[in-house]
Scaffold this motif. Structure first.
Motif, PDB file in Angstrom:
ATOM      1  N   SER A  77       0.710  -1.283  -0.137  1.00 26.07           N
ATOM      2  CA  SER A  77       0.232   0.061   0.062  1.00 26.07           C
ATOM      3  C   SER A  77       0.932   1.162  -0.067  1.00 26.07           C
ATOM      4  O   SER A  77       0.438   2.214  -0.531  1.00 26.07           O
ATOM      5  CB  SER A  77      -0.797   0.044   1.381  1.00 26.07           C
ATOM      6  OG  SER A  77      -1.767  -0.865   1.162  1.00 26.07           O
ATOM      7  N   ALA A  78       2.039   1.171   0.705  1.00 24.16           N
ATOM      8  CA  ALA A  78       2.804   2.303   0.552  1.00 24.16           C
ATOM      9  C   ALA A  78       3.556   2.417  -0.840  1.00 24.16           C
ATOM     10  O   ALA A  78       4.326   3.602  -1.020  1.00 24.16           O
ATOM     11  CB  ALA A  78       3.767   2.024   1.690  1.00 24.16           C
ATOM     12  N   GLY A  79       3.555   1.563  -1.627  1.00 20.05           N
ATOM     13  CA  GLY A  79       4.251   1.744  -2.813  1.00 20.05           C
ATOM     14  C   GLY A  79       5.299   0.610  -3.358  1.00 20.05           C
ATOM     15  O   GLY A  79       5.889   0.862  -4.364  1.00 20.05           O
ATOM     16  N   ALA A  80       5.498  -0.072  -2.537  1.00 26.44           N
ATOM     17  CA  ALA A  80       6.683  -1.192  -2.720  1.00 26.44           C
ATOM     18  C   ALA A  80       6.361  -1.749  -4.201  1.00 26.44           C
ATOM     19  O   ALA A  80       5.197  -2.225  -3.987  1.00 26.44           O
ATOM     20  CB  ALA A  80       6.844  -1.995  -1.494  1.00 26.44           C
ATOM     21  N   CYS A  81       7.021  -2.124  -4.867  1.00 26.74           N
ATOM     22  CA  CYS A  81       7.025  -2.873  -5.989  1.00 26.74           C
ATOM     23  C   CYS A  81       7.110  -4.261  -5.639  1.00 26.74           C
ATOM     24  O   CYS A  81       6.880  -5.308  -6.787  1.00 26.74           O
ATOM     25  CB  CYS A  81       7.923  -2.734  -7.114  1.00 26.74           C
ATOM     26  SG  CYS A  81       9.459  -2.948  -7.172  1.00 26.74           S
ATOM     27  N   GLY A  82       7.740  -4.723  -4.659  1.00 28.71           N
ATOM     28  CA  GLY A  82       8.192  -6.242  -4.514  1.00 28.71           C
ATOM     29  C   GLY A  82       8.466  -6.358  -2.922  1.00 28.71           C
ATOM     30  O   GLY A  82       8.704  -5.375  -2.231  1.00 28.71           O
ATOM     31  N   LEU A  83       8.608  -7.654  -2.443  1.00 26.54           N
ATOM     32  CA  LEU A  83       9.061  -7.968  -1.118  1.00 26.54           C
ATOM     33  C   LEU A  83       9.737  -9.262  -1.011  1.00 26.54           C
ATOM     34  O   LEU A  83       9.252 -10.262  -1.611  1.00 26.54           O
ATOM     35  CB  LEU A  83       7.800  -7.818  -0.241  1.00 26.54           C
ATOM     36  CG  LEU A  83       8.110  -8.017   1.228  1.00 26.54           C
ATOM     37  CD1 LEU A  83       6.929  -7.300   2.074  1.00 26.54           C
ATOM     38  CD2 LEU A  83       7.773  -9.516   1.608  1.00 26.54           C
TER      39      LEU A  83
END
Length: 213
Positions: A77-83
């Motif tokens: 939700s914060a905008g990370a494109c992956g984890l």
């Protein structure tokens, strides 16, 4: 040290906390940020939101010891494109940096699987509408799609199918083009909806340990 060992990756800055990371991104303008989610002063989720808001082109890949929903969905939700979880292999970490720079969304296999399961249950925005069968896919492409549905990485798929990682990437790109999918998550959802996914636990024992690279 890992990133500096790769000829195509340049380290332009390192931050000790989230607030420093936000300032460094503004100064250094990196293509990709590897963001620890648990940091002092400003946590990784808040730092990610600030970075993506100020510089939307910067791709943030979250790194965490925890792969639970309390960290996954706030990071996205914060905008990370992956984890990625911190037990990712060195090869997978470098692959994630390259994929993020290329506009893709890298996830550790268990994280991807959970995203897929949630998307399939919800059937909400971002979930692709599956075509009536997959007649255009070759046998090899169907095999790759099956493994994508199980949340396997390109390296694991290559090992299981006895092909190169480059060949896997070519198959993935072809499947995306043929199915109109925009991301790896959508491909995995497509596989699950068509019953092509295979049990991750059943394939895990077949994959030799390649972390020594």
């Amino acid at each position: 040290m890992l990133c500096e060992s790769a000829a195509d990756v340049e380290i332009v800055g390192e931050a000790r906390n989230g607030a420093e990371a936000v300032r460094l991104v503004d100064d250094c303008r990196p293509d990709v940020v590897l963001m620890d989610l648990r940091m002092p002063v400003l946590d990784g989720i808040a730092a990610t939101a600030a970075i993506v808001s100020a510089r939307p082109a910067t791709r943030v890949v979250a790194l965490t010891t925890f792969d639970d929903d309390d960290h996954l969905y706030p990071a996205l939700s914060a905008g990370a494109c992956g984890l990625l979880t911190k037990d990712a292999s060195p090869a997978d970490l470098l692959d994630a940096v390259r994929r993020a720079a290329a506009g893709e969304s890298p996830f550790s296999p268990p994280v991807l699987r959970r995203l897929v399961d949630r998307a399939v249950r919800a059937g909400g925005p971002g979930t692709p509408t599956p075509p009536a069968g997959l007649p255009e896919l070759t046998e090899r492409e169907r095999d790759v799609l099956q493994h994508l549905g199980s949340g396997l990485s390109n390296g694991d798929i290559a090992t299981l199918m006895h092909i190169s990682v480059t060949t896997v990437k070519t198959h993935v790109a072809s499947i995306m083009d043929k199915t109109g999918s925009r991301s790896r998550v959508q491909l995995a959802v497509l596989a699950v909806r068509h019953g092509l996914d295979c049990a991750t636990d059943a394939t895990a024992d077949e994959i030799p340990n390649t972390d020594a690279r």
